[in-house]
Design an enzyme around this catalytic site. Structure first.
Site, mmCIF file in Angstrom:
data_model
loop_
_atom_site.group_PDB
_atom_site.id
_atom_site.type_symbol
_atom_site.label_atom_id
_atom_site.label_comp_id
_atom_site.label_asym_id
_atom_site.label_seq_id
_atom_site.Cartn_x
_atom_site.Cartn_y
_atom_site.Cartn_z
ATOM 1 N N GLU A 1 -3.850 -9.370 3.719
ATOM 2 C CA GLU A 1 -4.722 -9.373 5.149
ATOM 3 C C GLU A 1 -5.633 -9.977 5.455
ATOM 4 O O GLU A 1 -5.948 -10.672 6.553
ATOM 5 C CB GLU A 1 -5.020 -7.713 5.017
ATOM 6 C CG GLU A 1 -3.887 -6.611 5.166
ATOM 7 C CD GLU A 1 -3.395 -6.194 3.883
ATOM 8 O OE1 GLU A 1 -2.816 -5.221 3.597
ATOM 9 O OE2 GLU A 1 -3.600 -7.339 2.799
ATOM 10 N N GLU B 1 0.871 -1.190 -0.002
ATOM 11 C CA GLU B 1 -0.036 -0.081 -0.072
ATOM 12 C C GLU B 1 0.775 1.421 -0.010
ATOM 13 O O GLU B 1 0.598 2.165 -0.708
ATOM 14 C CB GLU B 1 -0.903 -0.144 1.295
ATOM 15 C CG GLU B 1 -2.068 -1.151 1.027
ATOM 16 C CD GLU B 1 -2.998 -1.325 2.237
ATOM 17 O OE1 GLU B 1 -4.119 -1.119 2.147
ATOM 18 O OE2 GLU B 1 -2.253 -1.532 3.437
#
Ligand code: T1G
Length: 698
Positions: A129, A109
């Protein structure tokens, strides 16, 4: 090389002409803990307009491998990662990132928020995640679709897989794949930006190829594939906002992230993540080890050929011993089939399979084990046979060779006594199919030498298995606990539930397969022989015997799948309950004068789990398992316990010792012999401790 200025312990800046280099150095995996977040923010602010281009890279073995998982579940510490990444994206000076090793979760990210991404050969990117019960919470669900499109982004986010650099380049997630050292690559790439040879852009200015149908189908798919799991659904809900302006999409993502953060599933999956690492992070797994250059396996049956396959897949040559040519040929055929299966599942290439098979040496002569480093005996589960084999091995094997038994229950010390070198003997308990199941119980004998034990853990690492230390007792950690709670299934059926109701209730709880289906898969003859062995050794006259129904089924020659009939019938694809079992159950109830009662699914789960937790507590209490996390990992990697529940003792903490004691005392009114409160649970209820506390004590 220009001077570098420390912003804090984890972040420093180097200036090379008009280029500013930001270096993150936060071992072991440069996770974006609070200091890294603050350091990045301060670095960008400090650089301001003093540079014409900024490059972010990492020291150590990898780029940022995510947010610091250790911070989850604790009060958030500012600045938040989304804020830091928005600041980077909004920088007036072009910022590029250089990825080496793995850019995962918050690490990818971060890269997605920069204005260009360079991957160094061998690098991998991913948003894993979902494997932690979460979702990318710092822009990954919004920025990746803008860069690489919806289908690829949904695949990466829902699979949690690591994407090789070349594929990432093809999908536009990175802009170049180059070779070189991170700092050098960073400087060169930033200079290319200045020279106009590397274009930069803000991901937020791009538009995702939004397709409502793709979202709809994906949502339906994840609900069907993982009916228990919350985070895959939240992942799709977040990605579905990528057609909105980034700011709005990030708000939706944040809410979905918070929803996931608050679930017990997140806690269970993170416990599993750290647990998998903690069980081999023990003194017994460290220190000197012995060589593992050649292994001997005795027995070409299901376990022997599975163990051999696992070793060959890890690149270790194996000498496979059988007593007769027919058995040896069967073993080689099973190993070949296992390896072919691995090729078809994409686990290995055809070339690797051929190379593995070339390392297999079948033999009918035990003497051929004279020069191997480790022998793993995987023959029939009979003590006399194992004793005889170890007596022979003692005369054949070279000095320093390790002698291991794959016994599932038997006393490793009694086996070791058959040799003049009990210090070289241990148990290595694999789980079927041994080339697939990741658990390896490493059983420490009374005289097992430290380097022999450490070599057991080294083998587990080489075979990509989760090695768990266990002390000697009947069934070690897993089978001992199984031996206890599986009685509850039988009692529930005797007292009124049907085998199918028990299976459905436990599958509803998250078990991959209910106990009666597992019995049918493993073969009901194995359980039957084990009960016969225990009867020969003498059953506790005060204990309730629940094996009547299972005995009668096995005595009819119904062993489950391998005979097409067991608790279920297997001739019509999906298993259907075997109506004749119901007749047997009614007969046994009538003979025992049992009036069947109704159980709710919740009651079934409560009794099953309370029984499992009780024996698990005793296994920790008497030191058979080093700590509760060992029990949890045994059940996650060896018994199909739902990973999102973290394991039996992690789950126990969601109930609490007090409630568990209350339950056991209530059940004990029906059967005081079976339902007994372990001292450890009583003590935990008294002083308010949890199994998590015991793990911390280590
Ligand atoms: N946070 C904290 N500790 C971590 C960590 C992390 N993200 N990753 C690894 N460790 C520790 C690990 O516990 C071990 O510690 C040591 O580092 C070495 O790891 C906002 C929400 C990177 C592929 O899920 O998959 O970002 O045992 O033994 O085999 O969207 O670690 O030595 O004390 O595994 O070489 C997403 C998790 C986080 C990646 C390296 N990231 N890590 O494997 O070494 S959530 C992940 C891995 C997130 C944002 C969200 C692997 C690895 P110890 P290791 P390895």
């Amino acid at each position: 090389m220009a001077e570098s200025t420390s912003i804090n312990d984890c972040v420093s800046i180097g200036q090379e002409g008009e280029v500013a280099l930001i270096c993150i150095d936060n071992p072991p995996v440069n996770a974006t803990g609070q200091a890294v977040r603050q350091g990045l923010l301060d670095a960008i602010d400090k650089i301001g307009a003093s540079a014409k281009a900024i490059a972010i890279y990492c020291a150590g073995r990898t780029f940022v491998a995510g947010a610091d998982i250790k911070e989850f579940g604790k009060p958030p510490m500012p600045p938040s990662l989304p804020d830091v990444l928005n600041r980077i994206e909004d920088s007036g000076v072009p910022v590029i990132s250089v990825i080496h090793g793995t850019a995962l979760g918050g690490g990818l990210e971060l890269a997605l928020a920069t204005h260009a991404r360079i991957a160094i050969e061998g690098a991998k990117i991913g948003l894993p995640e979902v494997l932690l019960g979460l979702l990318p919470g710092a822009g990954g669900t919004q920025r990746l679709p803008r860069l690489s499109g919806l289908p690829f982004s949904l695949d990466v986010i829902l699979s949690g897989r690591q994407v090789p650099a070349q594929e990432a380049l093809e999908k536009g997630a990175v802009d170049r794949v180059v070779s070189g050292e991170p700092r050098d690559v960073a400087l060169a790439a930033a200079q290319d930006v200045l020279a106009g040879k590397l274009s930069t852009r803000k991901t937020k200015d791009l538009t995702a190829d939004y397709d409502a149908k793709v979202i709809e189908d994906t949502l339906a798919g994840v609900k069907k594939k993982n009916p228990h799991l919350i985070s895959p659904v939240k992942c799709v809900e977040a990605v579905a906002a990528c057609n909105k302006p980034l700011e709005e999409g990030l708000k939706v993502e944040r809410q979905c992230f918070i929803d996931c953060m608050q679930t017990p599933q997140r806690a269970g999956l993170i416990h599993a993540f750290f647990g998998e690492r903690a069980v081999s992070n023990i003194p017994e797994a460290k220190g000197d080890t012995r060589p593992l250059d050649k292994i001997g396996v005795i027995g070409g049956g299901t376990m022997g050929s599975g163990i051999t396959t696992s070793c060959l897949m890890a690149g270790i040559p194996v000498r496979l011993i059988e007593v007769a040519q027919e058995g040896l040929d069967r073993g080689v055929a099973t190993i070949t089939k296992n390896l072919d299966g691995a090729v078809s599942r994409g686990k290995m290439s055809a070339e690797k399979r051929d190379a593995a098979l070339a390392m297999l040496e079948p033999s009918l002569a035990m003497e051929d084990l004279a020069d191997v480093d480790l022998v793993i005996e995987a023959v029939f589960e009979k003590m006399e046979i194992k004793k005889e084999i170890f007596g022979k091995l003692d005369t054949i094997c070279k000095k320093g060779a390790i002698l291991a038994s794959n016994t599932s229950y038997l006393d490793v010390n009694k086996i070791a006594e058959m040799t003049s070198r009990p210090e070289d003997v241990l148990g290595l308990h694999f789980f079927s199919p041994a080339h697939v199941m990741r658990l390896l119980e490493i059983v420490q004998g009374a005289k097992t030498a430290p380097d022999v034990l450490a070599t057991g853990f080294a083998l587990a690492k080489r075979l990509k298995k989760v090695g768990v230390l266990a002390q000697v007792c009947d069934g070690f950690i897993g089978n001992r606990i199984l031996g206890h709670y599986s009685k509850v299934n039988a009692f529930l059926v005797l007292d009124g539930a049907s085998p199918q109701q028990v299976d459905d209730a436990l599958e509803g709880f998250g078990l991959a397969m209910g106990p009666h289906k597992v019995g049918d898969l493993a073969g009901l003859d194995i359980g039957y022989m084990n009960r016969q062995r225990m009867k020969e050794e003498g059953l506790d006259p005060n204990a309730r015997y629940g094996g009547d129904v299972a005995d009668r089924i096995a005595e009819k020659g119904w062993y489950g799948r391998k005979t097409g009939k067991g608790y279920y019938l297997y001739d019509a694809g999906r298993p259907v309950p075997n109506p004749e079992v119901e007749t047997i159950i009614d007969e046994v109830r009538a003979e025992k004068g049992i009036t069947p009662k109704t159980f709710t699914d919740e009651e079934i789960v409560d009794r099953y789990m309370t029984a499992m937790i009780s024996e698990a507590a005793r296994v920790v209490e008497d030191g058979t398992a080093k700590s509760p996390v060992d029990v949890d990992m045994v059940f996650l990697f060896g018994y199909g316990f739902p990973r999102f529940r973290g394991g039996p003792l992690h789950y126990a903490d969601t109930i609490g010792a007090e409630e568990l004691v209350r339950r056991i005392e209530a059940y004990a009114k029906e059967d005081p012999n079976y339902w007994q409160v372990p001292e450890l649970l009583r003590k935990m209820a008294a002083d308010g401790t949890t199994f998590a506390d015991l793990n911390k004590e280590g």
